[in-house]
Design a protein around this motif. Structure first.
Motif, PDB file in Angstrom:
ATOM      1  N   ASP A   1     -52.906  12.263 -51.876  1.00  0.00           N
ATOM      2  CA  ASP A   1     -53.488  12.302 -50.540  1.00  0.00           C
ATOM      3  C   ASP A   1     -54.607  11.274 -50.464  1.00  0.00           C
TER       4      ASP A   1
ATOM      5  N   ILE B   1     -50.546  16.603 -54.068  1.00  0.00           N
ATOM      6  CA  ILE B   1     -49.768  17.587 -53.322  1.00  0.00           C
ATOM      7  C   ILE B   1     -48.354  17.632 -53.881  1.00  0.00           C
TER       8      ILE B   1
ATOM      9  N   ARG C   1     -43.460  26.035 -52.899  1.00  0.00           N
ATOM     10  CA  ARG C   1     -44.338  27.179 -53.141  1.00  0.00           C
ATOM     11  C   ARG C   1     -43.530  28.417 -53.505  1.00  0.00           C
TER      12      ARG C   1
ATOM     13  N   ASP D   1     -53.021  19.903 -56.992  1.00  0.00           N
ATOM     14  CA  ASP D   1     -54.071  20.651 -56.304  1.00  0.00           C
ATOM     15  C   ASP D   1     -53.520  21.606 -55.257  1.00  0.00           C
ATOM     16  N   GLU D   2     -52.307  21.303 -54.766  1.00  0.00           N
ATOM     17  CA  GLU D   2     -51.711  22.133 -53.716  1.00  0.00           C
ATOM     18  C   GLU D   2     -50.195  21.984 -53.783  1.00  0.00           C
ATOM     19  N   VAL D   3     -49.493  23.070 -53.483  1.00  0.00           N
ATOM     20  CA  VAL D   3     -48.030  23.034 -53.421  1.00  0.00           C
ATOM     21  C   VAL D   3     -47.615  23.403 -52.006  1.00  0.00           C
ATOM     22  N   ARG D   4     -46.739  22.618 -51.416  1.00  0.00           N
ATOM     23  CA  ARG D   4     -46.359  22.826 -50.017  1.00  0.00           C
ATOM     24  C   ARG D   4     -44.860  23.065 -49.872  1.00  0.00           C
TER      25      ARG D   4
ATOM     26  N   ARG E   1     -56.409  14.063 -53.750  1.00  0.00           N
ATOM     27  CA  ARG E   1     -55.737  15.340 -53.973  1.00  0.00           C
ATOM     28  C   ARG E   1     -54.259  15.113 -54.262  1.00  0.00           C
TER      29      ARG E   1
END
Length: 286
Positions: free
Chosen positions: A93, A102, A82, A75-78, A100
């Motif tokens: 998460d 990550i 990135r 859902d998200e790349v940190r 979520r």
């Protein structure tokens, strides 16, 4: 509720990640199970969908050939992931597979810490063998060690997309060269990182042996089975310093344990010591 994590990849039977993680969780007193699951790139979407509603998941370690494909499953790349577009760590998460997802990349920290532990604090002249996902992490690690440019050696100069994308995202100069020029480039480098599969560098090792020239830089070979690899043995016999791939695996796993437990003391000397013992690696000197 039992908590769990796993390493995904194909093939995966040889992975030392379960031994590293389970040793760390035992030392920390964390009740987290950890297993190896064989997942191909084609079956990855179905696997990730299958665990969406399962409770207890804390994280996933991701190895070849899934590091790029996993970007589409989170859902998200940190962080540096990135920029690289390559993930080797997925953190859930909240408790459970329905939270979520990550994505992170701990390979960069693994390479940097392995090289620094070996005394390679700087890498003004650097070479990378291979152009895939781990090569992308190597490019980022070399920049952290002070390199402003890097020579990447591949068998097909048209197939180094991950390394090129990493350099572009990091605003770093890159020269992609044919593997036939690799030995010359290696001998001129302060730091060499081989991201090639086991035995894929045997031809270069034979060339080094035939040349009989002194090697004076540091070689990190991410392949750790069998060890020493032929390229590592040839490099060491020429007088150069060798960093085993097991060191990189150890340090990237330390970061994963920190993510999966949420504990900063996951990187303590005591935890790292038991992880070293679990895979037969020498203990660190702190």
């Amino acid at each position: 509720m039992s908590r769990r994590a796993a390493v995904l990849g194909h093939p995966i039977g040889h992975s030392k990640s379960p031994a590293l993680h389970l040793a760390a969780y035992a030392q920390l007193g964390e009740d987290i199970g950890y297993s190896a699951i064989d997942v191909t790139e084609e079956s990855l979407p179905a696997f990730m969908a299958s665990i969406r509603g399962e409770e207890g998941w804390r994280g996933l370690s991701v190895t070849m050939p899934l590091k790029k494909a996993m970007v589409r499953e989170v859902d998200e790349v940190r962080g540096v992931a990135r920029v690289l577009g390559v993930i080797n760590t997925v953190v859930f998460d909240g408790e459970g597979g329905s939270g979520r997802r990550i994505g992170y990349n701990t390979d960069v920290a693994g390479i940097v810490n392995a090289l620094r532990n070996a005394g390679a604090a700087e890498a003004p002249a650097a070479a990378v063998l291979g152009g895939g996902g781990t090569a992308a992490a190597a490019v980022a690690a070399l920049q952290e060690l002070g390199a402003t440019s890097v020579d990447v050696y591949v068998r097909d100069t048209g197939r180094a997309a991950e390394a090129r994308a990493a350099a572009r995202g990091l605003a770093m100069d890159i020269a992609v060269r044919p593997m036939t020029e690799a030995v010359t480039g290696m001998l001129a480098a302060d730091v060499v990182i081989s991201t090639l599969p086991p035995r894929a560098a045997d031809g270069m090792a034979a060339e080094l042996e035939q040349l009989g020239r002194a090697t004076q830089g540091v070689l990190l070979d991410v392949a750790y089975d069998p060890w020493p690899s032929r390229i590592a043995a040839a490099w060491r016999n020429g007088g150069g310093k060798v960093v085993p791939g097991l060191e990189m695996l150890l340090y990237q796993a330390v970061e994963q344990v920190r993510h999966f437990t949420g504990r900063e003391d996951a990187a303590s000397a005591e935890v790292i010591d038991v992880m070293c013992d679990a895979v037969g690696a020498p203990r660190r000197v702190f």
